[in-house]
Design a protein around this motif. Structure first.
Motif, PDB file in Angstrom:
ATOM      1  N   ALA A 144       1.043  -1.251   0.024  1.00  0.00           N
ATOM      2  CA  ALA A 144       0.080   0.140   0.081  1.00  0.00           C
ATOM      3  C   ALA A 144       0.773   1.093   0.116  1.00  0.00           C
ATOM      4  O   ALA A 144       0.529   2.253  -0.477  1.00  0.00           O
ATOM      5  CB  ALA A 144      -0.917  -0.055   1.182  1.00  0.00           C
ATOM      6  N   GLY A 145       2.088   1.132   0.618  1.00  0.00           N
ATOM      7  CA  GLY A 145       2.943   2.429   0.659  1.00  0.00           C
ATOM      8  C   GLY A 145       3.753   2.473  -0.315  1.00  0.00           C
ATOM      9  O   GLY A 145       4.356   3.628  -0.533  1.00  0.00           O
ATOM     10  N   ASN A 146       3.973   1.664  -1.208  1.00  0.00           N
ATOM     11  CA  ASN A 146       5.053   1.589  -2.421  1.00  0.00           C
ATOM     12  C   ASN A 146       4.432   1.284  -3.598  1.00  0.00           C
ATOM     13  O   ASN A 146       5.237   1.007  -4.505  1.00  0.00           O
ATOM     14  CB  ASN A 146       6.081   0.624  -2.232  1.00  0.00           C
ATOM     15  CG  ASN A 146       6.805   0.830  -0.954  1.00  0.00           C
ATOM     16  OD1 ASN A 146       7.836   1.744  -0.950  1.00  0.00           O
ATOM     17  ND2 ASN A 146       6.470   0.305   0.269  1.00  0.00           N
ATOM     18  N   THR A 147       3.042   1.703  -4.014  1.00  0.00           N
ATOM     19  CA  THR A 147       2.702   1.403  -5.381  1.00  0.00           C
ATOM     20  C   THR A 147       1.975   2.736  -5.650  1.00  0.00           C
ATOM     21  O   THR A 147       1.383   3.339  -4.918  1.00  0.00           O
ATOM     22  CB  THR A 147       1.549   0.452  -5.553  1.00  0.00           C
ATOM     23  OG1 THR A 147       0.732   0.344  -4.408  1.00  0.00           O
ATOM     24  CG2 THR A 147       2.491  -1.000  -5.269  1.00  0.00           C
ATOM     25  N   ARG A 148       1.835   2.988  -7.035  1.00  0.00           N
ATOM     26  CA  ARG A 148       1.217   3.990  -7.732  1.00  0.00           C
ATOM     27  C   ARG A 148       0.350   3.832  -8.481  1.00  0.00           C
ATOM     28  O   ARG A 148      -0.381   4.811  -9.062  1.00  0.00           O
ATOM     29  CB  ARG A 148       2.338   4.878  -8.589  1.00  0.00           C
ATOM     30  CG  ARG A 148       3.415   5.704  -7.416  1.00  0.00           C
ATOM     31  CD  ARG A 148       4.358   6.534  -8.162  1.00  0.00           C
ATOM     32  NE  ARG A 148       5.177   5.525  -9.037  1.00  0.00           N
ATOM     33  CZ  ARG A 148       6.228   6.049  -9.853  1.00  0.00           C
ATOM     34  NH1 ARG A 148       6.508   7.106  -9.963  1.00  0.00           N
ATOM     35  NH2 ARG A 148       6.911   5.082 -10.303  1.00  0.00           N
ATOM     36  N   SER A 149      -0.097   2.582  -8.758  1.00  0.00           N
ATOM     37  CA  SER A 149      -1.089   2.174  -9.705  1.00  0.00           C
ATOM     38  C   SER A 149      -2.465   2.110  -9.115  1.00  0.00           C
ATOM     39  O   SER A 149      -3.474   2.010  -9.866  1.00  0.00           O
ATOM     40  CB  SER A 149      -0.768   0.863 -10.346  1.00  0.00           C
ATOM     41  OG  SER A 149       0.330   0.603 -10.914  1.00  0.00           O
ATOM     42  N   PHE A 150      -2.698   2.059  -7.844  1.00  0.00           N
ATOM     43  CA  PHE A 150      -3.813   1.843  -7.234  1.00  0.00           C
ATOM     44  C   PHE A 150      -4.302   3.161  -6.382  1.00  0.00           C
ATOM     45  O   PHE A 150      -3.583   3.645  -5.981  1.00  0.00           O
ATOM     46  CB  PHE A 150      -3.758   0.799  -6.181  1.00  0.00           C
ATOM     47  CG  PHE A 150      -3.480  -0.477  -6.683  1.00  0.00           C
ATOM     48  CD1 PHE A 150      -4.464  -1.291  -7.563  1.00  0.00           C
ATOM     49  CD2 PHE A 150      -2.073  -1.042  -6.715  1.00  0.00           C
ATOM     50  CE1 PHE A 150      -4.070  -2.342  -8.507  1.00  0.00           C
ATOM     51  CE2 PHE A 150      -1.657  -2.239  -7.321  1.00  0.00           C
ATOM     52  CZ  PHE A 150      -2.852  -3.032  -7.927  1.00  0.00           C
ATOM     53  N   GLU A 151      -5.516   3.562  -6.511  1.00  0.00           N
ATOM     54  CA  GLU A 151      -6.399   4.595  -6.138  1.00  0.00           C
ATOM     55  C   GLU A 151      -6.345   4.413  -4.716  1.00  0.00           C
ATOM     56  O   GLU A 151      -6.041   5.315  -3.661  1.00  0.00           O
ATOM     57  CB  GLU A 151      -7.435   4.965  -6.670  1.00  0.00           C
ATOM     58  CG  GLU A 151      -8.234   5.970  -6.202  1.00  0.00           C
ATOM     59  CD  GLU A 151      -9.868   6.023  -6.800  1.00  0.00           C
ATOM     60  OE1 GLU A 151     -10.718   5.880  -6.174  1.00  0.00           O
ATOM     61  OE2 GLU A 151      -9.552   6.411  -7.927  1.00  0.00           O
ATOM     62  N   SER A 152      -6.633   3.274  -4.094  1.00  0.00           N
ATOM     63  CA  SER A 152      -6.765   2.787  -2.610  1.00  0.00           C
ATOM     64  C   SER A 152      -6.623   1.092  -2.718  1.00  0.00           C
ATOM     65  O   SER A 152      -6.866   0.511  -3.544  1.00  0.00           O
ATOM     66  CB  SER A 152      -8.016   3.070  -2.006  1.00  0.00           C
ATOM     67  OG  SER A 152      -9.205   2.682  -2.894  1.00  0.00           O
ATOM     68  N   MET A 153      -6.384   0.782  -1.432  1.00  0.00           N
ATOM     69  CA  MET A 153      -6.183  -0.665  -1.138  1.00  0.00           C
ATOM     70  C   MET A 153      -6.703  -0.978   0.331  1.00  0.00           C
ATOM     71  O   MET A 153      -6.672  -0.235   1.211  1.00  0.00           O
ATOM     72  CB  MET A 153      -4.547  -1.036  -1.087  1.00  0.00           C
ATOM     73  CG  MET A 153      -4.267  -2.281  -1.231  1.00  0.00           C
ATOM     74  SD  MET A 153      -2.356  -2.731  -1.380  1.00  0.00           S
ATOM     75  CE  MET A 153      -2.179  -1.986  -2.774  1.00  0.00           C
ATOM     76  N   GLY A 154      -7.284  -2.074   0.438  1.00  0.00           N
ATOM     77  CA  GLY A 154      -7.977  -2.599   1.688  1.00  0.00           C
ATOM     78  C   GLY A 154      -7.642  -3.921   1.689  1.00  0.00           C
ATOM     79  O   GLY A 154      -7.427  -4.774   0.726  1.00  0.00           O
ATOM     80  N   ALA A 155      -8.084  -4.695   2.863  1.00  0.00           N
ATOM     81  CA  ALA A 155      -7.871  -6.020   3.114  1.00  0.00           C
ATOM     82  C   ALA A 155      -8.901  -6.510   4.213  1.00  0.00           C
ATOM     83  O   ALA A 155      -9.639  -5.895   5.011  1.00  0.00           O
ATOM     84  CB  ALA A 155      -6.364  -6.032   3.996  1.00  0.00           C
ATOM     85  N   HIS A 156      -8.953  -7.837   4.197  1.00  0.00           N
ATOM     86  CA  HIS A 156     -10.007  -8.498   5.247  1.00  0.00           C
ATOM     87  C   HIS A 156      -9.479 -10.072   5.283  1.00  0.00           C
ATOM     88  O   HIS A 156      -8.860 -10.503   4.655  1.00  0.00           O
ATOM     89  CB  HIS A 156     -11.431  -8.638   4.654  1.00  0.00           C
ATOM     90  CG  HIS A 156     -11.662  -9.359   3.208  1.00  0.00           C
ATOM     91  ND1 HIS A 156     -11.864 -10.654   3.327  1.00  0.00           N
ATOM     92  CD2 HIS A 156     -11.500  -9.096   2.060  1.00  0.00           C
ATOM     93  CE1 HIS A 156     -12.091 -11.322   2.561  1.00  0.00           C
ATOM     94  NE2 HIS A 156     -11.692 -10.273   1.568  1.00  0.00           N
ATOM     95  N   TYR A 157      -9.859 -10.537   6.208  1.00  0.00           N
ATOM     96  CA  TYR A 157      -9.978 -11.941   6.577  1.00  0.00           C
ATOM     97  C   TYR A 157     -11.269 -12.465   6.968  1.00  0.00           C
ATOM     98  O   TYR A 157     -11.841 -11.806   7.658  1.00  0.00           O
ATOM     99  CB  TYR A 157      -8.823 -12.355   7.393  1.00  0.00           C
ATOM    100  CG  TYR A 157      -8.877 -12.138   8.839  1.00  0.00           C
ATOM    101  CD1 TYR A 157      -9.614 -12.845   9.818  1.00  0.00           C
ATOM    102  CD2 TYR A 157      -8.288 -10.572   9.158  1.00  0.00           C
ATOM    103  CE1 TYR A 157      -9.460 -12.848  11.208  1.00  0.00           C
ATOM    104  CE2 TYR A 157      -8.260 -10.535  10.601  1.00  0.00           C
ATOM    105  CZ  TYR A 157      -9.175 -11.462  11.480  1.00  0.00           C
ATOM    106  OH  TYR A 157      -9.175 -11.272  12.909  1.00  0.00           O
ATOM    107  N   ASN A 158     -11.706 -13.625   6.799  1.00  0.00           N
ATOM    108  CA  ASN A 158     -12.940 -14.124   6.967  1.00  0.00           C
ATOM    109  C   ASN A 158     -12.628 -15.092   8.324  1.00  0.00           C
ATOM    110  O   ASN A 158     -11.845 -15.926   8.514  1.00  0.00           O
ATOM    111  CB  ASN A 158     -13.379 -14.941   5.868  1.00  0.00           C
ATOM    112  CG  ASN A 158     -13.770 -14.324   4.697  1.00  0.00           C
ATOM    113  OD1 ASN A 158     -13.685 -13.007   4.647  1.00  0.00           O
ATOM    114  ND2 ASN A 158     -14.320 -14.866   3.640  1.00  0.00           N
ATOM    115  N   SER A 159     -13.575 -14.942   9.322  1.00  0.00           N
ATOM    116  CA  SER A 159     -13.704 -15.657  10.350  1.00  0.00           C
ATOM    117  C   SER A 159     -15.118 -15.887  10.835  1.00  0.00           C
ATOM    118  O   SER A 159     -15.705 -14.627  11.247  1.00  0.00           O
ATOM    119  CB  SER A 159     -12.805 -15.238  11.487  1.00  0.00           C
ATOM    120  OG  SER A 159     -12.716 -15.909  12.710  1.00  0.00           O
ATOM    121  N   PRO A 160     -15.655 -16.947  11.515  1.00  0.00           N
ATOM    122  CA  PRO A 160     -16.932 -16.934  12.096  1.00  0.00           C
ATOM    123  C   PRO A 160     -16.919 -16.644  13.367  1.00  0.00           C
ATOM    124  O   PRO A 160     -15.782 -16.579  13.983  1.00  0.00           O
ATOM    125  CB  PRO A 160     -17.303 -18.766  11.801  1.00  0.00           C
ATOM    126  CG  PRO A 160     -16.025 -19.375  11.832  1.00  0.00           C
ATOM    127  CD  PRO A 160     -15.134 -18.350  11.211  1.00  0.00           C
TER     128      PRO A 160
END
Length: 864
Positions: A144-160
C-alpha cells in the motif's frame, strides 16, 4: 421525384405496383400547383407523414391477413406445427438457460462502483505458476505504501463469530476488515455508515447485512446504535448494507473492524489477509501487474529468507473463480450451441419439406397473380410465428431450468448466488428466436418461392434438384457432427466423474455426523478452558445410544480449514528451507482417526496424557513420511513445523484427500488438541465435532445440541450435516454439469435421430418415382437398398469424421476437467461414433425398405 420513389418503398411491392404511379402523379400535380418554399416544404412534410402512416396501416393489414392465413394452414397440419414449436423451444430454451448462467458469472458487471477497476492482490510463486496465497499484514502495508497504480487498497480476512442475544446463539460468517476496504466498493449502506478510518480506531462498531437485519432483528428501524454481543464482546451496529451486497462472498453476514494487534502484525510469513485494490483511472491491469512485479523484486531483496520465492499476482475481481469453473460453463454453452444447431437443422428440414409439399399450391397462386414477395412474406410470417411460439416456450423451459444450474455458480464470486432470466437474458432469447425464425425459415421460403413456375404443377414432389439434395445432405452432416461432439464430450466428463467418485478419499463417510462449535476468542484463548468444553461434549456425546465414537478436529476433509505450515527436518537450517516445503496441519482429539475410519499404519493414536506437560507429538500421514523423513522406522523421528513447534512422530496414518477428490493433498500433520499453544486465538483450534454412530445420524442432532448448550449456553452449533454430504458437495458442481451435459446430449441425439429419419424419409419418398423406374427396368430391390444405404454411409462418415476431430479438440481444451481420462479416450470415441453411424443408417434404412416394397405402377401413378 427520386425522393418520392424512395419514400414509396415503405409500401409493400404489391401495393406499389397497383397504386405507385397514381400516387406519384398526384404528388407531382400538387407540386406543380404549389409555389413558394414554405408551401412546398409543408406539402413534402404532409406527404412524408401520410406515406409513413398509410404504409404502416397497409403493412399491418397485410400482416393481419398473413396471420389469419398462417393460423388456417397450421391448424390443418397440427403435427407439423407442434413439432416445429417443440424443436425451436428446445434449442432456444437450452441456450437461454446456458446463457443466463454464463452471463451471470462471466459477463455481467459486478454490483460495485467501477467494478472493472477492482483487483485482488495475492502472494504468488516466483516461477509464474497459477498458485495463489493470502497476504501477510506487513506485506499489505508495504504494498500500500509503495505502489502508484492503485487509488486505494484494503484488506480483510474471514472468520466465523458467535452472535449472542435476541434469541438462540447463532454462528455467523464474518469479515474482519481494514477501514479502507468497504469504501473501495462504493456501495452505500441502507442504514447508518460504513466502517472507515474512524471506525478502524474504534473497533466496537460493526456493519451487518440486510438479511441478518431482517432475520435476527426483524428489520428494526432503530438498529443503528444497538448493542450486540459478538464472541462475548460488546459491539455496536453502525450500519446495514443493501440486500444485494455480498462481499467477499454470499455467506458473510457481518463486517468487523480489525483489532489493532492485527493491524500491527509484523510477521511477514503470517499470511491470512485478502487484499482488494482499486486501479487509478487510466491505469490498466497489465500496467499494475508490471509495477507489482517490480515491487516484489524489491521486497525479495529486502526480505531474502521470507520472500525468496514470493512474487505478487494481480487478478481482476471479476475473474475470482477457478479455471475449472470457467471450463464447466464454457462446456455447458458449447453443449447448448450443439443442441441449437441440431434444432435449427431440424427446423430447416421441416420448413424445406413443407415448402416442397406445398409446391403445387404456390405454383397455382403464382399463376393467379401472386407475386414472389407476397409468397415469401406469407412463408416468413409462418416461420416467424412458429419461432416466436417456440421461443416463448423456450423461455419458459429456461426459467424452470435455471434454478437447477445454480451449482455451477462459483461461491467465491461476491454476487447473489441465483441467476435469473432477466431482461438481458430475455433479449438473448429474443435474438436466438429471431435468428432461428429468419435464418432457418425465411431463407427456405425465399428459395422455394423464387423457384415457383408453372412446370411445378406437372413435376410435383419429384421435382428435386441437386441443390436441394445438397442442402439435405448438409443438414444430415451437421446433425451427425453435432451429435458426435456432444456425445463424446458428455461421455468424457461422465467417465471423469465416475473416476473421481471411485477414488478412495482415505476416510469412511457412512453414518458420520459433523457439526461445528467454533469457540470464540478471548473467552476460550486458554487451552485448558477449551479442553474442559471439549471433554464435557465428547464424554456426553459418546454416552448417547448408538454413538460408536466421537472426536474434535481443526477442520474436516474436503473443507480445508487447517494450517499449511513449513516443515523443517531435524538438523536442517531454517534459513535454507524452501517455503514450498509445507504440510497440512491440524489439531485433533483422541479417537479422530477411528471416527473417520482413517487407518493407523504404525505407532499409536493420541492419548489424553499428550498435554502441555509432555513433549509435543504428532501423527503424520504416509506421504509425509515419504517426503520429509529419512528411510527406516519413522516412529520417534523429530521435525519442526511453522518454525516454532518441535514435534516427535508418535504414529503414521493413511493419506486423506483433504482438498477434495480431484486434488492430491499435501502431506498431513496431526497434533494433540491438548498441546494447542495458549494465546494463538481460535483459528487453528479444534472446532469440528465428528460423530460415528450405528443409527441414522440425523436422530442425534437434538441430543448433541442439548449437550453443547449444557456445556456453554452461549455456544451455538452450525454446519450440521453428514460427512457423506460434504464428500458429495466436493463434486456437486461437476455432477450438475455432467447431468446437464448428458441431458443436452440425450436431447440432441433424440432430435438428431428424429430429424435425420424425417429428412431421409422425405429424400427417399422424393425419389420414389426414380426407384419405381429402376425396379421397372429390372433393378433388384437389394441393389436399390445398397445404393441408398451407401449414400447414407457417406453422409454418416462425412458427419462423424469432423465430429471426432472437433470432439478431440474440445476434449483437449477441457483436459483439466477430465481427471486423467484421455481426451482421445478410445472407448468413448468408438461408442459415440458407432452410435451416430447406426442412427444415420437406421434413419435411411427404414424409409428405403418402405419405398422398395411399393409396386412400380403405383409409384408411376402417384406422380402422374
Amino acid at each position: 421525384m427520386r425522393f418520392l420513389s424512395a419514400l414509396l418503398r415503405l409500401y409493400p411491392a404489391s401495393f406499389r405496383a397497383d397504386y405507385g404511379r397514381e400516387m406519384q402523379s398526384i404528388v407531382a400535380m400538387r407540386l406543380r400547383e404549389t409555389e413558394g418554399f414554405l408551401p412546398r416544404l409543408s406539402l413534402w412534410l404532409e406527404t412524408i407523414a401520410d406515406v409513413i402512416v398509410n404504409s404502416a396501416s397497409v403493412h399491418f393489414d397485410i400482416l393481419r391477413q398473413d396471420l389469419r392465413y398462417t393460423a388456417r394452414t397450421l391448424s390443418r397440419s397440427p403435427g407439423f406445427a407442434l413439432t416445429a414449436i417443440l424443436v425451436t423451444a428446445l434449442g432456444v430454451g437450452a441456450n437461454t438457460a446456458a446463457f443466463s448462467v454464463a452471463d451471470f458469472v462471466l459477463i455481467r458487471p459486478l454490483p460495485y462502483a467501477d467494478g472493472d477497476r477492482l483487483m485482488k492482490l495475492w502472494q504468488s510463486p516466483v516461477d509464474g505458476s497459477n498458485g495463489r496465497n493470502e497476504v501477510s499484514p506487513l506485506n499489505y502495508k508495504l504494498w500500500a505504501g509503495n505502489t502508484r497504480s492503485f487509488e486505494s487498497m484494503g484488506a480483510h480476512y474471514n472468520s466465523p463469530v458467535n452472535l449472542v442475544g435476541g434469541g438462540e446463539p447463532v454462528r455467523l460468517e464474518s469479515a474482519f476488515v481494514t477501514g479502507s476496504l468497504l469504501p473501495i466498493l462504493g456501495v452505500a449502506p441502507v442504514r447508518g455508515r460504513l466502517i472507515d478510518a474512524s471506525a478502524e480506531r474504534d473497533v466496537s462498531g460493526v456493519v451487518i447485512s440486510s438479511s441478518l437485519w431482517q432475520s435476527r432483528f426483524a428489520g428494526d428501524e432503530s438498529i443503528i446504535g444497538r448493542q450486540i454481543s459478538i464472541d462475548g464482546s460488546p459491539r455496536v451496529v453502525i450500519g446495514v448494507m443493501p440486500e444485494t451486497f455480498h462481499y467477499p462472498n454470499q455467506r458473510v453476514s457481518i463486517w468487523i473492524p480489525m483489532a489493532q494487534e492485527q493491524l500491527d502484525d509484523d510477521d511477514i510469513g503470517n499470511t491470512y489477509w485478502y487484499v482488494l485494490a482499486k486501479l487509478k483511472k487510466g491505469v490498466t491491469h497489465e500496467q499494475a501487474t508490471a509495477e507489482m512485479k517490480v515491487t516484489a523484486d524489491r521486497l525479495r531483496a529486502q526480505y531474502p529468507s521470507e520472500l525468496a520465492e514470493v512474487s505478487i499476482a494481480v487478478d481482476r475481481l471479476r475473474d475470482e473463480f477457478s479455471r475449472q469453473s470457467r471450463l464447466l460453463l464454457l462446456a455447458l454453452c458449447g453443449a447448448a450451441g450443439c443442441v441449437l444447431l441440431i434444432a435449427c437443422a431440424n427446423l430447416a428440414n421441416l420448413l424445406l419439406a413443407r415448402a416442397l409439399t406445398r409446391r403445387r399450391e404456390l405454383v397455382v397462386r403464382a399463376a393467379l397473380g401472386a407475386s414472389r414477395e407476397r409468397l415469401v412474406r406469407q412463408s416468413v410470417t409462418e416461420s416467424l410465428v412458429l419461432a416466436m411460439l417456440g421461443g416463448g416456450l423456450g423461455i419458459l423451459i429456461a426459467t424452470l431450468s435455471v434454478p437447477l444450474l445454480t451449482r455451477l455458480v462459483p461461491t467465491t464470486l461476491p454476487i447473489a448466488q441465483v441467476p435469473t432470466v432477466d431482461p438481458r437474458v430475455l433479449a438473448f432469447a429474443a435474438l436466438m428466436t429471431l435468428i432461428t425464425g429468419l435464418g432457418f425459415g425465411a431463407l427456405p421460403a425465399w428459395r422455394s418461392a423464387g423457384q415457383v413456375e408453372l412446370g411445378g404443377i406437372r413435376e410435383g414432389s419429384k421435382s428435386v434438384g441437386g441443390r436441394r439434395e445438397r442442402a439435405r445432405s448438409a443438414l444430415v452432416i451437421a446433425e451427425v457432427m453435432a451429435s458426435v461432439v456432444l456425445l463424446i464430450s458428455a461421455g468424457l466428463l461422465m467417465r471423469a466423474l465416475l473416476r473421481i467418485q471411485d477414488r478412495d478419499p482415505g476416510f469412511s463417510v457412512a453414518n458420520v455426523l459433523t457439526l461445528k462449535t467454533d469457540l470464540p476468542s478471548p473467552k476460550y484463548d486458554s487451552t485448558a478452558r477449551r479442553v474442559i468444553f471439549y471433554n464435557e461434549v465428547l464424554t456426553r456425546t459418546r454416552a448417547l445410544p448408538g454413538v460408536v465414537s466421537a472426536a474434535y478436529s481443526t477442520g474436516l476433509p474436503m473443507v480445508m480449514t487447517g494450517g499449511v505450515w513449513r516443515v523443517i527436518r531435524e538438523g536442517e537450517d531454517p534459513e535454507g528451507v524452501s517455503q514450498n516445503e509445507r504440510a497440512s496441519s491440524r489439531f485433533v482429539s483422541p479417537g479422530y482417526f477411528e471416527t473417520l475410519g482413517i487407518p493407523l499404519k504404525d505407532g499409536r493414536d493420541f492419548e489424553e496424557t499428550d498435554d502441555s506437560n509432555r513433549p509435543a507429538v504428532a501423527v503424520v500421514s504416509e506421504s509425509f513420511v515419504k517426503r520429509f523423513l529419512p528411510p527406516g522406522n519413522p516412529i520417534g523421528r523429530r521435525f519442526t513445523i511453522r518454525g516454532d513447534i518441535p514435534l516427535t512422530v508418535a504414529g503414521v496414518v493413511g493419506d486423506v484427500r483433504v482438498r477434495g477428490p480431484e486434488r492430491e493433498s499435501e502431506p498431513q500433520v496431526y497434533m494433540s488438541y491438548r498441546q494447542y499453544p495458549d494465546g494463538q486465538g481460535s483459528f487453528y483450534a479444534p472446532k469440528d465435532l465428528v460423530i460415528r454412530s450405528s443409527i441414522p445420524s440425523a436422530s442425534l442432532v437434538q441430543s448433541v445440541r442439548a449437550i453443547v448448550q449444557r456445556a456453554d449456553p452461549e455456544q451455538p452449533i452450525s454446519n450440521v450435516r453428514p460427512l457423506s454430504e460434504i464428500l458429495s458437495d466436493a463434486t456437486a458442481a461437476r455432477s450438475v454439469q455432467v447431468r446437464v451435459l448428458v441431458a443436452f446430449a440425450a436431447i440432441a441425439f433424440i432430435l438428431a435421430a428424429i430429424g435425420i429419419h424425417g429428412l431421409l424419409s422425405f429424400a427417399v419418398s422424393s425419389r420414389q418415382h426414380e426407384i419405381g423406374v429402376r425396379l421397372a427396368l429390372g433393378a433388384q430391390r437389394a441393389d436399390i437398398v445398397k445404393m441408398v444405404m451407401g449414400k447414407a454411409a457417406v453422409l454418416a462418415a462425412a458427419g462423424v469424421i469432423p465430429g471426432l476431430l472437433i470432439a478431440y479438440a474440445a476434449g483437449r481444451s477441457m483436459q483439466s476437467l477430465l481427471a486423467g481420462v484421455e481426451p482421445a479416450d478410445v472407448t468413448t470415441f468408438a461408442a459415440a461414433g458407432v452410435l451416430c453411424v447406426v442412427m444415420t443408417m437406421l434413419g435411411s434404412l427404414l424409409p428405403t425398405l418402405r419405398a422398395v416394397r411399393v409396386d412400380p405402377a403405383t409409384a408411376f401413378r402417384s406422380d402422374a
